[in-house]
Design an enzyme around this catalytic site. Sequence first.
Site, mmCIF file in Angstrom:
data_model
loop_
_atom_site.group_PDB
_atom_site.id
_atom_site.type_symbol
_atom_site.label_atom_id
_atom_site.label_comp_id
_atom_site.label_asym_id
_atom_site.label_seq_id
_atom_site.Cartn_x
_atom_site.Cartn_y
_atom_site.Cartn_z
ATOM 1 N N ASP A 174 -1.921 -10.027 -4.619
ATOM 2 C CA ASP A 174 -3.197 -9.575 -4.089
ATOM 3 C C ASP A 174 -4.238 -9.835 -5.171
ATOM 4 O OD1 ASP A 174 -5.402 -8.261 -3.160
ATOM 5 O OD2 ASP A 174 -4.465 -6.279 -3.051
ATOM 6 N N HIS A 202 -2.544 -4.642 4.399
ATOM 7 C CA HIS A 202 -2.303 -6.056 4.161
ATOM 8 C C HIS A 202 -1.165 -6.516 5.071
ATOM 9 C CE1 HIS A 202 -4.398 -6.492 0.127
ATOM 10 N NE2 HIS A 202 -4.365 -5.188 0.272
ATOM 11 N N ASN A 251 -7.511 -9.750 -4.535
ATOM 12 C CA ASN A 251 -8.710 -8.980 -4.196
ATOM 13 C C ASN A 251 -9.985 -9.828 -4.222
ATOM 14 O OD1 ASN A 251 -8.519 -6.177 -3.365
ATOM 15 N ND2 ASN A 251 -7.391 -5.837 -5.265
ATOM 16 N N ASN A 271 0.828 -1.208 0.000
ATOM 17 C CA ASN A 271 0.000 0.000 0.000
ATOM 18 C C ASN A 271 0.867 1.264 0.000
ATOM 19 O OD1 ASN A 271 -2.269 1.585 -0.022
ATOM 20 N ND2 ASN A 271 -2.836 1.233 2.109
ATOM 21 N N GLU A 315 1.097 -2.870 -5.253
ATOM 22 C CA GLU A 315 0.655 -1.521 -4.900
ATOM 23 C C GLU A 315 1.824 -0.677 -4.399
ATOM 24 O OE1 GLU A 315 -3.427 0.536 -3.206
ATOM 25 O OE2 GLU A 315 -2.976 -1.520 -2.597
#
Length: 253
Positions: A148, A244, A150, A9, A35
């Site tokens: 990830d 995360h 999602n 992130n 990310e």
Amino acid sequence: MKIISYNVNGIRAALKKGFLDWLKAANPDVICIQEIKANQDQVDVSEFENAGYPFHYWFSAQKKGYSGVAIFSKTEPKNIVFGTGIETMDFEGRNIRIDFEKISVMSLYLPSGTNLARLDFKLNFMAEFQEYINNLKKEIPNLVICGDYNICHEEIDIHNPKMKGVSGFLPEERTWIGQFINSGFVDSFRYLHPESQEFSWWSYRANARANNKGWRIDYNLVAEPLREKISRAYILPEAKHSDHCPIVVELYI
């Protein structure tokens, strides 16, 4: 071989929260990052090199401060592939792969479906990605797709399985990831921990992490030919550089 996947992130934000010291202690052979929200020239890459990762590869989104993936490795791969060659997904910097002699490792960041337009984009991405991987497996059978996704696959993967109409736990998303796994992959964590309810992402809202109201949406999917080489798979919720946490798979290679 120890492989970690981690949606940070924002790599610059994670660095300010002690990510580098954590990386040295965790000491993976390869770390797949999602990310990153930065271009390589916005980060002091010498810090990663000094930490033991001289081989680092970045695939950033065209939009600044958005999405992007990277892979750091202790040893030099024989080949690096940036993106998939599919324009509809590559402009957002969502896929990078490095190939070694006996294994290939991919860092994937699947879109979230936060609104109707993005859900359509996600579903299209999923369909195109499945076709891309179906073809890639013919060339590269020993593939590990870290990232990830999602999506929560089963009810055990989410704190509230009665949740309806929320992207990440929609029936069509769950069906897709189930079919994707069944197309020739092993969910390494679930393979070794069939009944363990552990999560890899928590909302920043309502004190979700402290209350462990999480989702398991990060996966290290290991190609079937490598199934018997999976020695460990685990989640590291104590690492808190992001919403995360890292997930790990260890393979006898």
